[in-house]
Design an enzyme around this catalytic site. Structure first.
Site, short mmCIF file in Angstrom:
data_model
loop_
_atom_site.label_atom_id
_atom_site.label_comp_id
_atom_site.label_asym_id
_atom_site.label_seq_id
_atom_site.Cartn_x
_atom_site.Cartn_y
_atom_site.Cartn_z
N LYS A 1 -6.88 -11.97 -10.68
CA LYS A 1 -7.69 -12.54 -9.61
C LYS A 1 -8.99 -11.75 -9.44
O LYS A 1 -9.01 -10.53 -9.56
CB LYS A 1 -6.89 -12.50 -8.31
CG LYS A 1 -7.57 -13.13 -7.11
CD LYS A 1 -6.66 -13.04 -5.89
CE LYS A 1 -7.32 -13.61 -4.65
NZ LYS A 1 -6.44 -13.50 -3.46
N LYS B 1 -12.46 -7.50 -5.01
CA LYS B 1 -13.26 -6.29 -4.82
C LYS B 1 -12.44 -5.02 -5.03
O LYS B 1 -12.96 -4.00 -5.45
CB LYS B 1 -13.85 -6.27 -3.40
CG LYS B 1 -15.00 -7.25 -3.19
CD LYS B 1 -16.26 -6.78 -3.86
CE LYS B 1 -17.43 -7.68 -3.53
NZ LYS B 1 -18.67 -7.28 -4.21
N LYS C 1 0.83 -1.21 0.00
CA LYS C 1 0.00 0.00 0.00
C LYS C 1 0.86 1.26 0.00
O LYS C 1 0.55 2.24 -0.67
CB LYS C 1 -0.93 0.00 1.23
CG LYS C 1 -2.02 -1.07 1.16
CD LYS C 1 -3.14 -0.68 0.22
CE LYS C 1 -4.20 -1.78 0.11
NZ LYS C 1 -4.94 -2.00 1.35
#
Length: 335
Positions: A197, A200, A114
């Protein structure tokens, strides 16, 4: 004979679990409640690293909990609860933070990824200490095993390291948890980007199959799923990733091996194949959606189930924390 204890959790970060969540974890949790003393929690404290709106968080916690019961978790066979309802999670996380080195925490891949993607200034301290809270979740319940996929092994290793370190410094307190490797589930990929993949955070809405989705949209997504050149229904990761993904979905939901499915559709082309996959998905998801909607329609009853689970979880957590406080040298609270 005592059953081994397991602990696992899922974040309330979306309005529905998707097919990958279901096959990769939740469906397997249902089977484990028959063989283990199982604790499953909605990890709402982990979800706030991305600062959701309060009403959205509250709604999604209930949706996640309702889906857990709807897929088959039985409150008489396992303990289902909300993480923040057991305050010992945060207390133990602080104590373990004081046993964790900065370099050790900085090596965790979630923070590194991140921070690299959005910049360190955009990554919160909560994201940095997230794996320590995860370790507290596990160690608090003296879990023998933790269901993990290959991509989660690093966080479990931190839990094991912290348990061993604490036991060495303060005396035997925590069980050192072992991984319970979840049954290998073939990777379910994005319907529109079949080399990526299903996720969400990265997939488009048209690339994801949500458990709570209505039949019409589900059928459309599957019928519009990217396939490949040619007409043969064959599993070929390199040349036919789209067809391979649909075969995996059909095999996982039906229990039919992929070679049998290939033989069934020999010479039929993609049309019949996609229709069959669509109907199987619709039929598989419908009872889960209906049970979830029923649970959400009676929030008082859902909250009652979660309160009962939290009370059972607290009984274990309080016992662990009493030992931790004593061994670290804290004074007992006066009654």
């Amino acid at each position: 004979m005592d059953r081994p204890r397991v602990l696992s959790g899922i974040q309330p970060t979306a309005d529905s679990f998707h097919l990958g969540n279901y096959l990769g974890a939740v469906r397997q949790w249902v089977a484990m409640q028959e063989t283990h003393e199982a604790f499953y929690c909605v990890v709402d404290l982990h979800a706030i690293t991305v600062n959701p709106a309060p009403e959205e968080l509250r709604r999604r916690i209930r949706i996640a909990a309702a889906q857990l019961f709807a897929v088959g978790l039985d409150p008489d066979r396992c303990t289902v609860f909300v993480q923040s309802h057991v305050r010992e999670h945060t207390e133990l996380a602080w104590m373990l933070s004081c046993q964790t080195g900065m370099g050790e925490a900085a090596r965790m891949t979630q923070f590194k990824d991140k921070a690299a993607k959005y910049g360190e200034s955009a990554a919160s301290v909560g994201l940095f200490t997230y794996p320590i809270l995860m370790a507290a979740d596990i160690l608090l319940y003296q879990a023998d095993q933790v269901p993990v996929g290959v991509d989660q092994k690093q966080h479990l290793e931190l839990s094991r390291d912290l348990a061993q370190r604490f036991n060495t410094r303060f005396g035997q307190t925590f069980k050192v948890p072992n991984p319970y490797i979840l049954k290998e589930v073939e990777k379910i990929t994005d319907l529109q980007e079949p080399t990526a993949k299903m996720s969400k955070s990265s997939s488009s809405p048209q690339g994801i199959l949500d458990l709570l989705e209505q039949p019409g949209p589900l059928r459309k997504k599957i019928m519009r799923a990217v396939t490949d050149t040619g007409t043969e229904v064959l599993a070929d990761e390199e040349n036919k990733p789209g067809v391979t993904n649909l075969l995996r979905i059909q095999s996982a939901l039906s229990g039919t091996p992929i070679p049998e499915l290939e033989a069934r559709y020999a010479g039929q082309g993609y049309g019949t194949f996609k229709k069959d996959v669509a109907e199987l998905v619709v039929d598989s998801f419908a009872p889960i959606r209906e049970r979830t909607e029923k649970l959400l329609a009676d929030e008082a009853e859902l909250d009652k189930l979660l309160a009962a689970g939290a009370e059972r979880a607290r009984a274990v957590a309080r016992e662990t924390m009493a030992q931790v406080r004593d061994r670290m040298g804290f004074l007992p609270a006066s009654s």
